[in-house]
Design a protein around this motif. Sequence first.
Motif, PDB file in Angstrom:
ATOM      1  N   PRO A 106       0.817  -1.215   0.000  1.00 23.22           N
ATOM      2  CA  PRO A 106       0.000   0.000   0.000  1.00 23.22           C
ATOM      3  C   PRO A 106       0.852   1.267   0.000  1.00 23.22           C
ATOM      4  O   PRO A 106       1.784   1.409   0.785  1.00 23.22           O
ATOM      5  N   THR A 107       0.514   2.160  -0.910  1.00 25.15           N
ATOM      6  CA  THR A 107       1.277   3.397  -1.099  1.00 25.15           C
ATOM      7  C   THR A 107       0.331   4.574  -0.903  1.00 25.15           C
ATOM      8  O   THR A 107      -0.754   4.610  -1.485  1.00 25.15           O
ATOM      9  N   PHE A 108       0.761   5.510  -0.077  1.00 24.85           N
ATOM     10  CA  PHE A 108      -0.074   6.684   0.183  1.00 24.85           C
ATOM     11  C   PHE A 108       0.837   7.858   0.525  1.00 24.85           C
ATOM     12  O   PHE A 108       2.039   7.690   0.774  1.00 24.85           O
ATOM     13  N   PHE A 109       0.263   9.053   0.549  1.00 28.12           N
ATOM     14  CA  PHE A 109       1.024  10.290   0.714  1.00 28.12           C
ATOM     15  C   PHE A 109       0.346  11.154   1.773  1.00 28.12           C
ATOM     16  O   PHE A 109      -0.870  11.115   1.925  1.00 28.12           O
ATOM     17  N   THR A 148      -7.372   0.307  -4.278  1.00 24.40           N
ATOM     18  CA  THR A 148      -7.030   0.740  -2.926  1.00 24.40           C
ATOM     19  C   THR A 148      -7.240  -0.427  -1.967  1.00 24.40           C
ATOM     20  O   THR A 148      -8.150  -1.243  -2.138  1.00 24.40           O
ATOM     21  N   VAL A 149      -6.347  -0.504  -0.978  1.00 18.28           N
ATOM     22  CA  VAL A 149      -6.408  -1.558   0.031  1.00 18.28           C
ATOM     23  C   VAL A 149      -6.125  -0.955   1.398  1.00 18.28           C
ATOM     24  O   VAL A 149      -5.499   0.107   1.513  1.00 18.28           O
ATOM     25  N   ARG A 150      -6.557  -1.648   2.427  1.00 19.94           N
ATOM     26  CA  ARG A 150      -6.335  -1.172   3.785  1.00 19.94           C
ATOM     27  C   ARG A 150      -4.857  -1.258   4.140  1.00 19.94           C
ATOM     28  O   ARG A 150      -4.154  -2.187   3.765  1.00 19.94           O
ATOM     29  N   ALA A 151      -4.378  -0.283   4.883  1.00 24.56           N
ATOM     30  CA  ALA A 151      -3.010  -0.271   5.393  1.00 24.56           C
ATOM     31  C   ALA A 151      -3.053   0.044   6.878  1.00 24.56           C
ATOM     32  O   ALA A 151      -3.739   0.977   7.293  1.00 24.56           O
ATOM     33  N   GLU A 152      -2.339  -0.750   7.664  1.00 26.77           N
ATOM     34  CA  GLU A 152      -2.286  -0.532   9.105  1.00 26.77           C
ATOM     35  C   GLU A 152      -0.991   0.194   9.439  1.00 26.77           C
ATOM     36  O   GLU A 152       0.074  -0.413   9.499  1.00 26.77           O
ATOM     37  N   THR A 173      -5.412   3.289   7.597  1.00 23.12           N
ATOM     38  CA  THR A 173      -5.495   4.156   6.442  1.00 23.12           C
ATOM     39  C   THR A 173      -5.701   3.294   5.201  1.00 23.12           C
ATOM     40  O   THR A 173      -5.915   2.090   5.289  1.00 23.12           O
ATOM     41  N   VAL A 174      -5.660   3.905   4.036  1.00 27.30           N
ATOM     42  CA  VAL A 174      -5.868   3.209   2.769  1.00 27.30           C
ATOM     43  C   VAL A 174      -4.726   3.580   1.838  1.00 27.30           C
ATOM     44  O   VAL A 174      -4.280   4.732   1.798  1.00 27.30           O
ATOM     45  N   GLY A 175      -4.238   2.603   1.085  1.00 29.51           N
ATOM     46  CA  GLY A 175      -3.179   2.853   0.119  1.00 29.51           C
ATOM     47  C   GLY A 175      -3.492   2.209  -1.220  1.00 29.51           C
ATOM     48  O   GLY A 175      -4.445   1.427  -1.353  1.00 29.51           O
ATOM     49  N   PHE A 176      -2.671   2.518  -2.201  1.00 29.66           N
ATOM     50  CA  PHE A 176      -2.826   2.017  -3.561  1.00 29.66           C
ATOM     51  C   PHE A 176      -1.838   0.891  -3.817  1.00 29.66           C
ATOM     52  O   PHE A 176      -0.681   0.943  -3.398  1.00 29.66           O
ATOM     53  N   VAL A 177      -2.281  -0.151  -4.514  1.00 27.79           N
ATOM     54  CA  VAL A 177      -1.386  -1.160  -5.081  1.00 27.79           C
ATOM     55  C   VAL A 177      -1.761  -1.341  -6.549  1.00 27.79           C
ATOM     56  O   VAL A 177      -2.926  -1.194  -6.929  1.00 27.79           O
ATOM     57  N   GLY A 178      -0.771  -1.666  -7.377  1.00 32.09           N
ATOM     58  CA  GLY A 178      -1.059  -1.872  -8.785  1.00 32.09           C
ATOM     59  C   GLY A 178       0.034  -1.310  -9.671  1.00 32.09           C
ATOM     60  O   GLY A 178       1.162  -1.088  -9.222  1.00 32.09           O
ATOM     61  N   ARG A 179      -0.305  -1.087 -10.924  1.00 28.51           N
ATOM     62  CA  ARG A 179       0.671  -0.687 -11.940  1.00 28.51           C
ATOM     63  C   ARG A 179       0.284   0.639 -12.566  1.00 28.51           C
ATOM     64  O   ARG A 179      -0.879   0.881 -12.895  1.00 28.51           O
ATOM     65  N   LEU A 226       7.633   1.363   7.558  1.00 23.54           N
ATOM     66  CA  LEU A 226       6.709   0.300   7.968  1.00 23.54           C
ATOM     67  C   LEU A 226       6.442  -0.686   6.823  1.00 23.54           C
ATOM     68  O   LEU A 226       5.576  -1.540   6.930  1.00 23.54           O
ATOM     69  N   GLY A 227       7.177  -0.544   5.741  1.00 21.48           N
ATOM     70  CA  GLY A 227       7.006  -1.463   4.611  1.00 21.48           C
ATOM     71  C   GLY A 227       6.058  -0.977   3.547  1.00 21.48           C
ATOM     72  O   GLY A 227       5.810  -1.696   2.565  1.00 21.48           O
ATOM     73  N   TYR A 228       5.532   0.233   3.681  1.00 18.59           N
ATOM     74  CA  TYR A 228       4.607   0.751   2.681  1.00 18.59           C
ATOM     75  C   TYR A 228       5.382   1.454   1.566  1.00 18.59           C
ATOM     76  O   TYR A 228       6.541   1.817   1.701  1.00 18.59           O
ATOM     77  N   GLY A 229       4.716   1.598   0.413  1.00 22.22           N
ATOM     78  CA  GLY A 229       5.347   2.257  -0.718  1.00 22.22           C
ATOM     79  C   GLY A 229       6.412   1.425  -1.407  1.00 22.22           C
ATOM     80  O   GLY A 229       7.261   1.962  -2.111  1.00 22.22           O
ATOM     81  N   ARG A 230       6.367   0.097  -1.266  1.00 25.31           N
ATOM     82  CA  ARG A 230       7.366  -0.763  -1.925  1.00 25.31           C
ATOM     83  C   ARG A 230       7.025  -0.854  -3.410  1.00 25.31           C
ATOM     84  O   ARG A 230       5.955  -1.316  -3.792  1.00 25.31           O
ATOM     85  N   ALA A 231       7.943  -0.414  -4.245  1.00 27.63           N
ATOM     86  CA  ALA A 231       7.667  -0.283  -5.680  1.00 27.63           C
ATOM     87  C   ALA A 231       8.929  -0.566  -6.477  1.00 27.63           C
ATOM     88  O   ALA A 231      10.045  -0.490  -5.959  1.00 27.63           O
ATOM     89  N   ARG A 232       8.742  -0.879  -7.754  1.00 24.76           N
ATOM     90  CA  ARG A 232       9.888  -1.095  -8.637  1.00 24.76           C
ATOM     91  C   ARG A 232       9.455  -0.953 -10.094  1.00 24.76           C
ATOM     92  O   ARG A 232       8.268  -1.061 -10.417  1.00 24.76           O
ATOM     93  N   VAL A 233      10.446  -0.720 -10.932  1.00 27.38           N
ATOM     94  CA  VAL A 233      10.211  -0.708 -12.377  1.00 27.38           C
ATOM     95  C   VAL A 233       9.924  -2.129 -12.834  1.00 27.38           C
ATOM     96  O   VAL A 233      10.636  -3.071 -12.485  1.00 27.38           O
ATOM     97  N   ILE A 234       8.878  -2.287 -13.610  1.00 30.45           N
ATOM     98  CA  ILE A 234       8.535  -3.581 -14.219  1.00 30.45           C
ATOM     99  C   ILE A 234       8.463  -3.374 -15.721  1.00 30.45           C
ATOM    100  O   ILE A 234       7.540  -2.733 -16.241  1.00 30.45           O
ATOM    101  N   LEU A 235       9.457  -3.909 -16.439  1.00 25.98           N
ATOM    102  CA  LEU A 235       9.489  -3.765 -17.884  1.00 25.98           C
ATOM    103  C   LEU A 235       8.787  -4.920 -18.575  1.00 25.98           C
ATOM    104  O   LEU A 235       8.765  -6.034 -18.035  1.00 25.98           O
TER     105      LEU A 235
END
Length: 245
Positions: free
Chosen positions: A125-128, A180-184, A189-195, A229-238
């Motif tokens: 989950p990624t949020f700002f 959007t998914v729940r984030a503890e 709170t709520v965060g985004f996952v996806g591409r 806390l492990g949130y916002g984990r992201a990477r380039v996916i080609l």
Amino acid sequence: MVLASLVLLLEGEAPPEPLGLRGFFYGLLKEVAPEVHDQGENPFSLGFGGKEGEYWARIALLREELYGRLSPRLFALEGQGVRLGKPFRVKAVLQEGHPWAGLTTYPRLFQAPPGPDLPLRFFSPTFFRRKGVHYPLPEPRLVLESLLRRLEGSASLPPPPGVREALLDRTTVRWFEGKTVRAEAEVETVGFVGRVVYHLPRATEEELAWLWALGRFAFYAGVGAKTSLGYGRARVILPSGAGGG
């Protein structure tokens, strides 16, 4: 100018807990680098994953001196018991050979941008922080501002004049697929996952180099709030067969 991500392979009955992982890591910091807590943007990010007793935790370090101080302590954990909210045994500590382990340098982040489309996948989950609340949509400006702040704070690498404005003002979304998914965190709170595929039109070679450097930096730094806390984990996916990631 080294960035590193070390992955601890774990044996346990349940996944690591975000607060437990952060507490464990802060304990290490207190011993070897207590000044880090007073330096603004965190020069690290944390993460975890796995299933059915085969779990992992990752510690990504954005400064070479921090890697130099912490890596011997982390490698020495192999075969030891640790508590990350719950008890685990550390089967191995990896710097390569795992999708979330790696080692690079800041100059390498800027090599060979494949084109004006930057594909990022957000795995946790990624949020700002926005106007005093958590905001769960990966808008281009929010994502790139987050990465620029951490790049400048960790490596003192400000973009050249005009490049920041080009990245923040002209980058758009070409493709969006997620939810959007729940984030503890400390509070629910709520965060985004996806591409998301970000697009920078009419870009110079220098602007593209910075766009892709930020995308590659996301693998180590994380994106948005609560990366400790492990949130916002992201990477380039080609796409399969593409290069430059």
